[in-house]
Design a protein around this motif. Structure first.
Motif, PDB file in Angstrom:
ATOM      1  N   GLU A 158      52.353  53.155  30.978  1.00  0.00           N
ATOM      2  CA  GLU A 158      51.210  53.760  30.298  1.00  0.00           C
ATOM      3  C   GLU A 158      51.356  53.704  28.774  1.00  0.00           C
ATOM      4  N   GLU A 194      53.130  56.785  24.476  1.00  0.00           N
ATOM      5  CA  GLU A 194      52.172  56.913  25.573  1.00  0.00           C
ATOM      6  C   GLU A 194      50.751  56.690  25.026  1.00  0.00           C
ATOM      7  N   ALA A 195      49.981  55.917  25.768  1.00  0.00           N
ATOM      8  CA  ALA A 195      48.645  55.542  25.288  1.00  0.00           C
ATOM      9  C   ALA A 195      47.783  56.774  25.013  1.00  0.00           C
ATOM     10  N   GLU A 196      47.886  57.776  25.882  1.00  0.00           N
ATOM     11  CA  GLU A 196      47.047  58.952  25.705  1.00  0.00           C
ATOM     12  C   GLU A 196      47.446  59.727  24.446  1.00  0.00           C
ATOM     13  N   ARG A 197      48.751  59.831  24.224  1.00  0.00           N
ATOM     14  CA  ARG A 197      49.214  60.533  23.025  1.00  0.00           C
ATOM     15  C   ARG A 197      48.749  59.789  21.768  1.00  0.00           C
ATOM     16  N   ARG A 218      46.104  57.989  21.394  1.00  0.00           N
ATOM     17  CA  ARG A 218      44.674  58.273  21.197  1.00  0.00           C
ATOM     18  C   ARG A 218      44.486  59.650  20.557  1.00  0.00           C
ATOM     19  N   GLU A 219      45.256  60.635  21.032  1.00  0.00           N
ATOM     20  CA  GLU A 219      45.175  61.981  20.446  1.00  0.00           C
ATOM     21  C   GLU A 219      45.531  61.941  18.957  1.00  0.00           C
ATOM     22  N   ASP A 241      39.561  57.998  15.371  1.00  0.00           N
ATOM     23  CA  ASP A 241      39.335  57.795  16.797  1.00  0.00           C
ATOM     24  C   ASP A 241      38.305  56.714  17.080  1.00  0.00           C
ATOM     25  N   SER A 249      42.965  51.275  19.558  1.00  0.00           N
ATOM     26  CA  SER A 249      44.390  51.600  19.621  1.00  0.00           C
ATOM     27  C   SER A 249      45.083  50.421  20.284  1.00  0.00           C
TER      28      SER A 249
END
Lengths: 355, 355
Positions: free
Chosen positions: A8, A333-336, A338-339, A347, A351
């Motif tokens: 991820e 981590e991809a989600e982090r 993005r955050e 945003d 990314s």
């Protein structure tokens, strides 16, 4: 700690990661100079695989800045106390900008005297400790630093949290290889690693901490919620870890004029996470060594450790992770990520590896 | 370690014990000056209840002197390297006389610069380490010292003995009470304590050492005869003890110009027991501290440790034993005392409390 789920992850070029973090710090009330120093420090930890002090820390920095607990625009005051003694009042700012403000004067003192110390007080240290000493080893110096943190460790034989995780970091130059560097918490585990274990739902080994009743527990949440960590050392050596932690309190707080880990009160600043204490740095110029050169002797010892079967020397895992990150990008981590882009107001941007 | 059988002990006045030891050293080839320093050191350890570094060590000193391995009449050479850096060539003599030869110059450097170091090389250290720093704390200084010894500790993850027991000692002044002092081996147990356990036939806990095949063992004789000690830290923290032991090698040997613990070869000197290495001492003058006085802050921390349930602060057990010894005489097994009187050529004299 390795990234738990590489599938991820995205891989971000180091300069890009650093500039995104810099933007986050500036948007949350630091001066541009402070933002640059903290962003470099935090991105470097992530780059070197020290995840517990990498991007994981950003929400804590932001929450602390928003709480008003730390002054992100503090201007450190450098005081020349003696030929080998430099003091810095961090003025309720972060420790790293205080260190940088006195760095050149400190290096001059070390070279002139053979040894010098920098005593930082009224400072917040929320980062890994090895980034403070590794660059000194690259200057050819032997360096040692200690920082105290916040009361979360029970002294050996005691029942109440008093010491911080109180790490000790050391760096020494080698003639050919990367510097020898270690950074060890005098607690059985670093606070960041307990937080990561709690997040991941992993148990920790016996001897790492106690619950709110002072009983040993393997549940990270019980340690974090009203419990405490134990000093490192194991069943028969915990008094040694505890003694070293006491030494860190005396050097990083009593000697600098900073707070002990149990002294500061952040209850008026909900969201504050950075310990408000002190830091001591000692550096030695080994050019004065008698006999063969120090860096050459350091190579001899490293070779002997390998010959005795030691798989890795302290610091080598970080140097390996660094090389991978610089070649392929820094994993996150991809989600982090993005955050973080959102926190930086970016945003709308793409990314990933080409970001 | 407490005296195991107090009923067979005699209690000797401290000055008498010291003068008997002095005579033993002189009869075995030391200069009067060296004899006085070593006798005081060894009698002080016995007085303070540090039995593994007390009179227990005398046969080892004598055997080493007889072997020609150490020069009991060595004259140390003091070298002023920089305003904060003093080096001493112990010239194949004991470390303590080398320390004393440079002590006044060292203290002047600490007071002038705020911090200074003393780097002793070509030295033999066969004693407890705290006696080297406690007197510096009584001068109002914060002091740290490290000494490497002889290859008897396996690095973390390795299979061959490489490090010494490599102790770290620290002392700091308190405003009212006795100095805070600790002296900890970076091995799981001190070599002297393993010898005492072997003598007494006691097992030691798991994690203290390995046998000649590299397997964990609880038998002290298997550790001593072809096996090795492990670093302190316990199952999950042994890499930390190992890192600290490596740091001691670098500071006490590489930085001083002395031997690493695995480098010296005493095979040509049967009976030799004293490691031929180096020692580093760092002292800081805390009068330059910002804020409240250091010694006052040290009292605050000691009070907080007691409040957190810590029963004893580092060093307090020794201070208590010292007070008892100075009131009632220094305890020693009656048979050992008779042996020592014979070694001093005083076997015709009476032994016991009035001796």
């Amino acid at each position: 700690m390795q990234n738990p789920s590489p599938v991820e992850s995205v891989h971000i070029p180091f300069p890009r990661m650093r500039s995104v973090l810099e933007r986050i710090f500036e948007r949350n009330g630091t001066s541009p100079g402070v933002a640059a120093i903290l962003a470099d420090n935090c991105a470097s930890a992530q780059r070197d695989g020290a995840m517990s002090h990498g991007l994981f820390r950003i929400p804590g920095y932001v929450s602390t800045l928003k709480s008003g607990w730390v002054d992100g625009k503090a201007v450190p005051v450098v005081e020349d106390k003696a030929p080998g003694f430099i003091a810095v009042d961090a003025a309720n700012g972060f420790a790293q900008p205080a260190f940088f403000a006195a760095r050149d004067a400190f290096l001059a003192k070390v070279r002139a005297n053979g040894i010098a110390l920098m005593a930082i007080r009224r400072s917040h240290h929320f980062a890994a400790l090895w980034p403070d000493v590794e660059p000194l080893a690259r200057e050819g110096l032997v360096a040692l630093t200690v920082v105290n943190s916040m009361a979360c460790v029970v002294p050996s034989g005691g029942h109440t949290a008093l010491f911080g995780t109180n790490p000790i970091a050391f760096a020494a130059p080698r003639e050919n290889g990367e510097p020898v560097v270690f950074d060890l918490a005098t607690s059985a585990i670093a606070h960041g690693d307990i937080q990561i274990a709690a997040r991941a739902g992993h148990d920790v080994p016996q001897g790492y901490g106690v619950d709110r009743h002072g009983e040993h527990t393997t549940k990270p949440r019980e340690i974090l919620e009203g419990g405490a960590l134990l000093p490192f050392g194991g069943e028969h050596g915990m008094h040694k870890g505890s003694a070293l932690s006491m030494m860190v309190e005396l050097l990083a707080a009593a000697l600098t004029g900073g707070n002990f880990s149990f002294e500061f009160d952040w209850s008026g600043h909900p969201g504050a996470q950075t310990p408000y204490t002190g830091q001591l740095i000692i550096a030695i110029d080994p050019r004065l060594t008698s006999g063969q050169g120090f860096a050459q002797r350091c190579e001899t010892l490293v070779a002997a450790m390998a010959g005795a079967g030691q798989k890795r020397q302290p610091g080598s895992r970080r140097h390996e992770a660094r090389a991978r990150s610089l070649e392929h990008g820094v994993p996150v981590e991809a989600e982090r990520w993005r955050e973080l882009l959102a926190m930086a107001g970016l945003d709308h941007e793409e990314s990933g590896t080409t970001a």
